[in-house]
Enzyme design. Structure first.
Site, PDB file in Angstrom:
ATOM      1  N   CYS A  39       2.902  16.116 -12.466  1.00 49.58           N
ATOM      2  CA  CYS A  39       3.732  15.561 -13.083  1.00 49.58           C
ATOM      3  C   CYS A  39       4.250  14.275 -13.121  1.00 49.58           C
ATOM      4  CB  CYS A  39       5.004  16.396 -13.354  1.00 49.58           C
ATOM      5  SG  CYS A  39       5.975  16.690 -11.850  1.00 49.58           S
ATOM      6  N   GLY A  91      -1.073  -9.418  12.604  1.00 57.30           N
ATOM      7  CA  GLY A  91      -1.476  -8.149  12.910  1.00 57.30           C
ATOM      8  C   GLY A  91      -2.343  -7.668  11.771  1.00 57.30           C
ATOM      9  N   PRO A  98      -4.561 -10.991  18.278  1.00 65.42           N
ATOM     10  CA  PRO A  98      -5.228 -11.077  19.594  1.00 65.42           C
ATOM     11  C   PRO A  98      -6.924 -11.418  19.287  1.00 65.42           C
ATOM     12  CG  PRO A  98      -4.065  -8.986  19.537  1.00 65.42           C
ATOM     13  CD  PRO A  98      -3.943  -9.595  18.272  1.00 65.42           C
ATOM     14  N   HIS A 105       0.630  -1.144  -0.041  1.00 63.10           N
ATOM     15  CA  HIS A 105       0.077  -0.095  -0.005  1.00 63.10           C
ATOM     16  C   HIS A 105       0.781   1.301   0.027  1.00 63.10           C
ATOM     17  CE1 HIS A 105      -3.556  -2.573   1.828  1.00 63.10           C
ATOM     18  NE2 HIS A 105      -3.308  -2.622   0.494  1.00 63.10           N
TER      19      HIS A 105
HETATM   20  C1  BJW Z   1      -2.758  -6.728  16.699  1.00 57.76           C
HETATM   21  C2  BJW Z   1      -2.284  -6.182  17.727  1.00 57.76           C
HETATM   22  C3  BJW Z   1      -1.054  -6.443  18.210  1.00 57.76           C
HETATM   23  C4  BJW Z   1      -4.063  -5.326  17.139  1.00 57.76           C
HETATM   24  N1  BJW Z   1      -0.501  -7.694  17.478  1.00 57.76           N
HETATM   25  N2  BJW Z   1      -2.160  -7.873  16.043  1.00 57.76           N
HETATM   26  C5  BJW Z   1     -12.977  -7.694  -3.357  1.00 57.76           C
HETATM   27  C6  BJW Z   1     -13.744  -7.822  -2.656  1.00 57.76           C
HETATM   28  C7  BJW Z   1     -14.436  -6.806  -1.820  1.00 57.76           C
HETATM   29  C8  BJW Z   1     -14.030  -5.451  -1.960  1.00 57.76           C
HETATM   30  C9  BJW Z   1     -12.982  -5.338  -2.952  1.00 57.76           C
HETATM   31  C10 BJW Z   1     -12.275  -6.556  -3.524  1.00 57.76           C
HETATM   32  N3  BJW Z   1     -11.510  -5.810  -4.383  1.00 57.76           N
HETATM   33  C11 BJW Z   1     -11.216  -4.666  -4.101  1.00 57.76           C
HETATM   34  C12 BJW Z   1     -12.191  -4.342  -3.064  1.00 57.76           C
HETATM   35  C13 BJW Z   1     -12.387  -2.977  -2.584  1.00 57.76           C
HETATM   36  C14 BJW Z   1     -11.186  -2.630  -1.498  1.00 57.76           C
HETATM   37  C15 BJW Z   1     -11.685  -3.634  -0.513  1.00 57.76           C
HETATM   38  O1  BJW Z   1     -10.968  -4.668   0.022  1.00 57.76           O
HETATM   39  N4  BJW Z   1     -12.697  -3.244   0.268  1.00 57.76           N
HETATM   40  C16 BJW Z   1     -12.763  -4.003   1.668  1.00 57.76           C
HETATM   41  C17 BJW Z   1     -12.704  -3.454   2.970  1.00 57.76           C
HETATM   42  C18 BJW Z   1     -14.439  -4.425   1.481  1.00 57.76           C
HETATM   43  N5  BJW Z   1      -9.904  -2.694  -1.912  1.00 57.76           N
HETATM   44  C19 BJW Z   1      -9.061  -1.802  -2.688  1.00 57.76           C
HETATM   45  O2  BJW Z   1      -9.857  -0.892  -2.985  1.00 57.76           O
HETATM   46  C20 BJW Z   1      -7.925  -1.919  -3.152  1.00 57.76           C
HETATM   47  N6  BJW Z   1      -7.695  -1.995  -4.510  1.00 57.76           N
HETATM   48  C21 BJW Z   1      -7.921  -2.857  -5.315  1.00 57.76           C
HETATM   49  O3  BJW Z   1      -8.403  -3.704  -5.235  1.00 57.76           O
HETATM   50  O4  BJW Z   1      -8.126  -2.289  -6.453  1.00 57.76           O
HETATM   51  C22 BJW Z   1      -8.719  -2.871  -7.622  1.00 57.76           C
HETATM   52  C23 BJW Z   1     -10.200  -2.583  -7.577  1.00 57.76           C
HETATM   53  C24 BJW Z   1     -10.645  -1.131  -7.432  1.00 57.76           C
HETATM   54  C25 BJW Z   1     -12.033  -1.106  -7.385  1.00 57.76           C
HETATM   55  C26 BJW Z   1     -12.754  -2.041  -7.344  1.00 57.76           C
HETATM   56  C27 BJW Z   1     -12.426  -3.435  -7.445  1.00 57.76           C
HETATM   57  C28 BJW Z   1     -10.969  -3.607  -7.794  1.00 57.76           C
HETATM   58  C29 BJW Z   1      -7.147  -1.005  -2.472  1.00 57.76           C
HETATM   59  C30 BJW Z   1      -6.926  -1.195  -1.054  1.00 57.76           C
HETATM   60  C31 BJW Z   1      -6.218   0.093  -0.162  1.00 57.76           C
HETATM   61  C32 BJW Z   1      -6.308  -0.112   0.986  1.00 57.76           C
HETATM   62  N7  BJW Z   1      -5.750   1.298   1.777  1.00 57.76           N
HETATM   63  C33 BJW Z   1      -5.715   1.370   3.083  1.00 57.76           C
HETATM   64  C34 BJW Z   1      -5.051   3.090   3.360  1.00 57.76           C
HETATM   65  C35 BJW Z   1      -3.622   2.960   2.831  1.00 57.76           C
HETATM   66  C36 BJW Z   1      -3.053   4.165   2.926  1.00 57.76           C
HETATM   67  C37 BJW Z   1      -3.238   4.673   4.463  1.00 57.76           C
HETATM   68  O5  BJW Z   1      -2.582   3.928   5.457  1.00 57.76           O
HETATM   69  O6  BJW Z   1      -3.235   5.941   4.742  1.00 57.76           O
HETATM   70  O7  BJW Z   1      -4.629   0.497   3.595  1.00 57.76           O
HETATM   71  S1  BJW Z   1      -7.007   0.974   4.096  1.00 57.76           S
HETATM   72  C38 BJW Z   1      -6.311   0.318   5.406  1.00 57.76           C
HETATM   73  O8  BJW Z   1      -6.683  -1.188   5.523  1.00 57.76           O
HETATM   74  C39 BJW Z   1      -4.899   0.478   4.938  1.00 57.76           C
HETATM   75  C40 BJW Z   1      -4.379  -0.825   5.642  1.00 57.76           C
HETATM   76  O9  BJW Z   1      -2.989  -1.124   4.832  1.00 57.76           O
HETATM   77  C41 BJW Z   1      -5.354  -1.967   4.939  1.00 57.76           C
HETATM   78  C42 BJW Z   1      -5.513  -3.084   5.926  1.00 57.76           C
HETATM   79  O10 BJW Z   1      -5.649  -3.014   7.298  1.00 57.76           O
HETATM   80  P1  BJW Z   1      -4.921  -3.803   8.553  1.00 57.76           P
HETATM   81  O11 BJW Z   1      -3.555  -3.528   8.017  1.00 57.76           O
HETATM   82  O12 BJW Z   1      -5.345  -5.331   8.314  1.00 57.76           O
HETATM   83  O13 BJW Z   1      -5.326  -3.028   9.661  1.00 57.76           O
HETATM   84  P2  BJW Z   1      -6.488  -3.171  10.470  1.00 57.76           P
HETATM   85  O14 BJW Z   1      -6.857  -2.079  11.404  1.00 57.76           O
HETATM   86  O15 BJW Z   1      -7.815  -3.580   9.884  1.00 57.76           O
HETATM   87  O16 BJW Z   1      -6.321  -4.615  11.330  1.00 57.76           O
HETATM   88  C43 BJW Z   1      -5.526  -4.431  12.397  1.00 57.76           C
HETATM   89  C44 BJW Z   1      -5.457  -5.770  13.032  1.00 57.76           C
HETATM   90  O17 BJW Z   1      -4.533  -5.942  13.896  1.00 57.76           O
HETATM   91  C45 BJW Z   1      -6.703  -6.425  13.903  1.00 57.76           C
HETATM   92  O18 BJW Z   1      -6.906  -7.732  13.297  1.00 57.76           O
HETATM   93  C46 BJW Z   1      -6.117  -6.449  15.258  1.00 57.76           C
HETATM   94  O19 BJW Z   1      -6.938  -7.434  16.017  1.00 57.76           O
HETATM   95  C47 BJW Z   1      -4.864  -6.642  15.155  1.00 57.76           C
HETATM   96  N8  BJW Z   1      -3.877  -6.322  16.265  1.00 57.76           N
HETATM   97  N9  BJW Z   1      -3.228  -5.115  17.967  1.00 57.76           N
HETATM   98  C48 BJW Z   1      -0.995  -8.395  16.580  1.00 57.76           C
HETATM   99  N10 BJW Z   1      -0.532  -5.948  19.240  1.00 57.76           N
HETATM  100 ZN    ZN Z   2       4.688  17.868 -10.629  1.00 57.59          ZN
END
Ligand code: BJW
Ligand code: ZN
Length: 240
Positions: free
Chosen positions: A121, A179, A206, A110
């Site tokens: 540009c 995580g 967790p 990401h």
């Molecule tokens: C611990 C802990 C400890 C706590 N130890 N653990 C197919 C099906 C359905 C939907 C889609 C699909 N294909 C595409 C989509 C749409 C969308 C999507 O997936 N939506 C779903 C939410 C429904 N995906 C996209 O749009 C992606 N693009 C794409 O697929 O392009 C092609 C396309 C486009 C349009 C339509 C169709 C296809 C792009 C996704 C971009 C995600 N961007 C973000 C923001 C990034 C920039 C930023 O940071 O500002 O990325 S969103 C956010 O979520 C961020 C993260 O990387 C991402 C994942 O989150 P993550 O890392 O899992 O964090 P959390 O908070 O969710 O979970 C934390 C976990 O840690 C928890 O489980 C806790 O329990 C645990 N935890 N403490 C271990 N100490």
């Molecule tokens: Zn520029």
């Protein structure tokens, strides 16, 4: 005999690995999406509508992350990279804490909050200044508005980055899923790609996730505690 000697080990990390460093996660009780809407902050439309608002959020997150240090889970992954012949780290995180810990080869699905890209540009460059002098920051080449070089909802992941991650997943023999809530695609499919190709999945989280029922082993603890322990117990089984 150490049957697992040459078997590729892969780690897929999400926001939870940085939680113990003080970086907020996205989902869950203390997650960013509780107080902020992803549609207002993490989509290209949101940025086009209101770049000031989106930049205020990113500036705050950059400031928060700048005050955070890697934790034992990040450091354990550095030790894996340095010790193993065949280890790959794939992260969804944009915080740069894996690199700050010392990981050299990181597939950033990401993007990075520390890299900016020009909406005019397409110039791309690192910028680690906190705070940034002007918001929104402007391109020194064309004067266009810069945005964080991260992947927002509705945007495609970089083709070469996704291909690399897919390849690594399909070759893995063990994938550590650390995580992540495993709900954001296409990242959430990588463990299943690995499993279909014969890999064992080990989850460190967790809480229960959609990945939990697929996992061969689950550690329901903070990664900073469970991952160093798992590695201390199993490192002897891997080619060092
Ligand atoms: C611990 C802990 C400890 C706590 N130890 N653990 C197919 C099906 C359905 C939907 C889609 C699909 N294909 C595409 C989509 C749409 C969308 C999507 O997936 N939506 C779903 C939410 C429904 N995906 C996209 O749009 C992606 N693009 C794409 O697929 O392009 C092609 C396309 C486009 C349009 C339509 C169709 C296809 C792009 C996704 C971009 C995600 N961007 C973000 C923001 C990034 C920039 C930023 O940071 O500002 O990325 S969103 C956010 O979520 C961020 C993260 O990387 C991402 C994942 O989150 P993550 O890392 O899992 O964090 P959390 O908070 O969710 O979970 C934390 C976990 O840690 C928890 O489980 C806790 O329990 C645990 N935890 N403490 C271990 N100490
Ligand atoms: Zn520029």
């Amino acid at each position: 005999m150490k049957e697992s000697l040459e078997r590729p080990l892969t780690a897929l990390t999400g926001a939870g690995i940085s939680a113990e460093s003080g970086v907020p996660t996205f989902r869950g009780q203390a997650g960013l999406w509780r107080d902020y809407s992803p549609h207002e902050l993490a989509t290209p439309d949101a940025f086009n509508r209101n770049p000031e608002l989106v930049w205020a959020w990113y500036a705050w997150r950059r400031e928060t992350i700048a005050g955070c240090r890697p934790n034992p889970a990040h450091r354990t992954l550095v030790d894996m990279e340095e010790s193993l012949k065949n280890f790959t780290l794939i992260t969804q995180n944009v915080d740069g804490l894996h690199q700050a810990a010392g990981s050299k080869r990181v597939i950033e699905l990401h993007g990075s909050i520390w890299r900016l890209v020009c909406t005019g540009c397409r110039y791309v460059g690192d910028d680690k200044r906190v705070p940034l002098p002007d918001l929104p920051p402007r391109c020194q080449i064309c004067g266009g508005v810069l945005r964080p070089d991260v992947i927002w909802f509705g945007e495609s992941l970089r083709r070469e980055v996704l291909d690399a991650a897919w390849r690594v997943a399909a070759q893995s023999k063990v994938m550590l899923v650390i995580g992540t809530s495993a709900v954001v695609e296409p990242a959430a499919s990588l463990p299943l790609v690995a499993q279909r190709a014969g890999a064992r999945l080990i989850e460190f989280n967790p809480d229960t996730t959609p990945m939990s029922r697929h996992a061969d082993q689950v550690f329901r603890e903070p990664a900073g505690k469970a991952l160093p322990r798992w590695w201390a117990e199993t490192r002897g089984c891997w080619a060092l």
